[in-house]
Design an enzyme around this catalytic site. Structure first.
Site, PDB file in Angstrom:
ATOM      1  N   CYS A  16       0.835  -1.204   0.000  1.00 61.22           N
ATOM      2  CA  CYS A  16       0.000   0.000   0.000  1.00 61.22           C
ATOM      3  C   CYS A  16       0.868   1.252   0.000  1.00 61.22           C
ATOM      4  O   CYS A  16       2.100   1.178   0.013  1.00 61.22           O
ATOM      5  CB  CYS A  16      -0.927   0.008   1.208  1.00 61.22           C
ATOM      6  SG  CYS A  16      -0.052   0.129   2.783  1.00 61.22           S
ATOM      7  N   CYS A  19       3.472   1.597   2.707  1.00 60.92           N
ATOM      8  CA  CYS A  19       4.708   0.843   2.485  1.00 60.92           C
ATOM      9  C   CYS A  19       5.693   1.669   1.657  1.00 60.92           C
ATOM     10  O   CYS A  19       6.893   1.702   1.934  1.00 60.92           O
ATOM     11  CB  CYS A  19       4.408  -0.459   1.746  1.00 60.92           C
ATOM     12  SG  CYS A  19       3.243  -1.547   2.576  1.00 60.92           S
ATOM     13  N   ASP A 420      10.085  25.888 -33.286  1.00 65.95           N
ATOM     14  CA  ASP A 420      11.210  26.232 -34.141  1.00 65.95           C
ATOM     15  C   ASP A 420      10.764  25.922 -35.577  1.00 65.95           C
ATOM     16  O   ASP A 420       9.827  25.143 -35.769  1.00 65.95           O
ATOM     17  CB  ASP A 420      12.430  25.397 -33.758  1.00 65.95           C
ATOM     18  CG  ASP A 420      13.585  25.611 -34.699  1.00 65.95           C
ATOM     19  OD1 ASP A 420      13.919  26.777 -34.972  1.00 65.95           O
ATOM     20  OD2 ASP A 420      14.146  24.610 -35.184  1.00 65.95           O
ATOM     21  N   ASP A 624      18.286  25.306 -29.982  1.00 69.49           N
ATOM     22  CA  ASP A 624      16.967  25.304 -29.333  1.00 69.49           C
ATOM     23  C   ASP A 624      17.043  24.875 -27.860  1.00 69.49           C
ATOM     24  O   ASP A 624      16.064  25.033 -27.131  1.00 69.49           O
ATOM     25  CB  ASP A 624      16.011  24.347 -30.063  1.00 69.49           C
ATOM     26  CG  ASP A 624      15.747  24.767 -31.492  1.00 69.49           C
ATOM     27  OD1 ASP A 624      15.651  25.987 -31.728  1.00 69.49           O
ATOM     28  OD2 ASP A 624      15.655  23.894 -32.367  1.00 69.49           O
TER      29      ASP A 624
END
Length: 736
Positions: A16, A19, A420, A624
């Site tokens: 769970c 844990c 771009d 870029d």
């Protein structure tokens, strides 16, 4: 170890969200560890360290916390272990159901008017192996949690079912001879069976969410045919080195990343790049390991092996994304840390409250058992990771690699996409956009230009020859071919001395543009590259004019249109001239254009746009990278530079612009699933716990609701696997 500063550890025993938090805290306490992220869905821990440490210390920390860990295993070994555990869970589940059905059968027959009850000793014999043999896993895990000073789902199940079982034994032993006491063996047994059913269904579903990784790993061939001095040798992939020659037969997978040295064929790269059509392969072309060779035998020179191959990098990206934690999951982590202690207090409060209200100890304990059972926080821990695994998995299937989970979570908020130009919206390959001739015979103009350009490797020459090929022309050879440095090319064709070149060639030849001046002015304003075809002898005259432009990528117009339909604005950001930028923008319907922008200023432009919304930047080049990093979400186009890919949160494996709206759509759907899952996980508890505490929900129904919550959360996430990219034909690439 995946790199000098990171470890990936398979974790066992987690059940769970609590844990997950406990394992993370245990790992972070190890000296040298800077961060630890644990994923409940794929049961792995990703640990980053600031200095070299012994991995045994990490394993020991996990073990001390009550769980199991190991160094990253071979995928096939790990798959076998998971399958073995899955089979064991199935057998335990089947046995629990077989033993629990007779216990619950009398309750099911009562509405039919059949009043029948198993003897107490029979109920005891059926319930005991379910409680202590099949349910032993809950006691072991609960004890480890208690020893570590924490709580988890197993502790809630162990306490709840033990209370029901113990109360039943007490009632049986204290009952008067010959009487039939009220027993709750069926509640404890059925709760354990239902929890096991939920865990089994979760396990099955989680295996499906990991299918993308398994599909990619299955592409890795184990052996290759190495060619040495013309002789073929069957060798293991691990025996190959960069530079080795390998033979790939028709229908086989490429064992390495490399370059074709000999042969012609097609390659099916669908599972790697998402590209549905086979790609032609000729000498000099690159091939990717894991792709399928088509109809021809290829001799390939090895360029990358093992962890350095494209396929290995893709697998790492997908694994990292699936093991990472979305920001929204921090809320779940905080809740899970206090959830189990709060539930235990609520259970105690339930007992005390019912006793104060005058109820019997029996009724008080049963209601407390229902509180403990329904509150198991499985669904809470699975809500986010299962959706992320399913979303990133389906994205990878289409060639969209999401390496940053925060990008996945934020992409649905995008209000603007900055593109771009070259290599993103355009192919980067020039094509004839316009041509004009004084006598109106374009075919003759092309024939002469093609003859001059025949054999040239210049990009503009290729553009001319491509159009000749499309029109069925086969250019003739020229004699006396010569290069005119900085101006163009010249040669003799059919007794005429011709030249093709730029404005400087025209000026040096003392020729004027004549009636083509207006064309030249208009096309230069569009940012076109102009080439003039002139005759030097026997006459000196201008014959015609070519205007070259970059071609739009197939699908570029559809991508912009899809973004517009979703109220996402598109912006063009390029270092090219205004004419070229405007031509592309007008062809695609982009109104906001930023041209002649220096690489250093691209990031500043993106930062300015971020003031008005969430911005995604799409690019493919080194220039870029700053803008990609500055944007809220960076998207790198396939075929771009490694720098661009490292600076982005999402990488597109192929240069199809339509993958951009597809990536944003996957993000939107994944985030919607996360919110839906968290809603249902909280709703189950917010409604179920009060009902159980007020005695309106017995332990059996509570167990069913708890199992249903986990299964519904995982099943809802798996619906993402049905996502399909919009099936639209790309528009043909053309010069804008």
């Amino acid at each position: 170890m995946s790199s000098p500063t990171t470890f990936d550890l398979p974790i066992s025993g987690m059940t769970c969200a609590s844990c997950v938090g406990r394992v993370e805290r245990a790992l972070r306490k190890v000296p040298g560890v800077t961060s630890a992220t644990v994923n409940l869905a794929n049961e792995r821990a990703h640990v980053e360290v600031a200095e070299p440490i012994d991995p045994a210390s990490l394993i020991a920390a996990v073990d001390k916390a009550g769980y199991g860990a190991s160094l990253d295993q071979d995928p096939s070994v790990q798959e076998a272990d998971q399958q073995k555990r899955h089979d064991s869970e199935r057998w335990h589940l089947m046995l629990a159901i077989v033993l629990a059905v007779p216990l619950v059968l009398p309750m099911l027959l009562q509405p039919l008017g059949i009043h029948w009850m198993l003897p107490a000793w029979a109920q005891f014999l059926l319930a005991t192996p379910v409680q202590f043999f099949i349910g032993a896993r809950f006691y072991v895990a609960a004890w480890k949690a208690v020893r570590a000073g924490a709580g988890n789902m197993d502790l809630l199940v162990a306490l709840g079912t033990s209370a029901g079982y113990g109360l039943s034994v007490y009632q049986w032993l204290m009952a008067a001879p010959g009487s039939m006491p009220h027993l709750y063996f069926e509640a404890s047994a059925v709760v354990i069976a239902l929890v096991l059913l939920g865990k089994y269904l979760e396990s099955s579903a989680k295996r499906q969410t990991a299918s993308a990784i398994r599909a990619l790993e299955a592409l890795r061939p184990e052996r290759a045919i190495q060619v040495i001095d013309g002789q073929e040798h069957d060798v293991a992939i691990s025996a190959l080195k960069v530079g080795d020659l390998v033979l790939v037969k028709p229908g086989e997978r490429f064992p390495v990343d490399g370059e074709v040295i000999e042969g012609q064929s097609h390659a099916d790269e669908a599972l790697i790049s998402g590209e549905s059509l086979p790609i032609p392969k000729h000498p000099g072309d690159k091939v990717t390991g894991g792709a399928i060779n088509g109809e021809g035998r290829l001799l390939v020179s090895t360029q990358a092996l093992g962890a350095e191959t494209v396929l290995a990098r893709i697998i790492r990206l997908v694994e990292d994304a699936q093991s990472a934690k979305a920001p929204i999951h921090k809320l779940v982590d905080k809740v899970s840390q206090v959830f189990v202690p709060v539930v235990l207090l609520l259970a105690i409060a339930t007992v005390i409250g019912w006793l104060l209200a005058g109820a019997s100890l029996e009724a008080a304990l049963i209601n407390a058992v229902a509180v403990l059972v329904i509150a198991c926080p499985c669904a809470l821990g699975l809500a986010t990771p299962t959706a992320i695994m399913a979303g990133t998995g389906v994205a990878a299937r289409y060639g969209i690699l999401i390496k940053d989970v925060e990008a996945l979570e934020r992409a649905h908020e995008v209000t603007a996409v900055v593109f771009d130009k070259t290599g993103t919206l355009t192919s980067g390959a020039p094509r004839i956009a316009h041509m004009a001739t004084l006598n109106g015979d374009e075919d003759a103009l092309l024939e002469m230009a093609g003859a001059l350009q025949r054999g040239s490797e210049h990009p503009l020459a290729k553009a001319v020859l491509d159009v000749c090929s499309e029109r069925g022309q086969i250019p003739a050879d020229v004699s006396n071919s010569r290069s005119l440095a900085g101006r163009g090319i010249a040669g003799t064709w059919n007794g005429r001395d011709l030249a093709l070149g730029n404005r400087r060639l025209l000026d040096e030849s003392d020729l004027n543009m004549g009636s083509l001046a207006d064309n030249a002015k208009a096309w230069e304003a569009e940012g076109r590259t102009l080439s003039w075809l002139i005759e030097l002898s026997p006459q000196r005259q201008v014959l015609g004019l070519f205007a070259f432009g970059d071609t739009l990528k197939p699908g570029a117009a559809q991508a912009i249109e899809q973004l517009t339909r979703r109220n996402i604005s598109s912006h063009l950001l390029t270092g090219d001239n205004w004419g070229s930028a405007k031509a592309v923008a007008n062809a695609l319907g982009i109104s906001d254009v930023h041209a002649e922008v220096l690489p250093a200023d691209k990031a500043a432009t993106v930062m300015e746009l971020k003031k008005t919304g969430v911005v995604a930047m799409v690019g493919d080049g080194i220039n870029d990278a700053p803008a990609l990093a500055a944007a809220d979400i960076g998207i790198a186009m396939g075929g771009g530079t490694d720098v661009a890919m490292h600076a982005s949160g999402i990488t597109l494996m192929r240069g199809d612009p339509r993958l951009i709206p597809a990536a944003l759509d996957i993000s939107r759907r994944t985030y919607a699933k996360i919110r839906q899952n968290l809603f249902w996980a909280f709703v189950y508890n917010l409604i179920g716990i009060p009902l159980a505490a007020f005695g309106l929900l017995n332990p059996v129904l509570a167990g069913a609701a708890m199992a249903l919550s986990s299964v519904s959360v995982v099943s809802n996430a798996l619906l993402l696997k049905t996502w399909k990219m919009a099936d639209q034909q790309p528009d043909e690439g053309e010069a804008p």
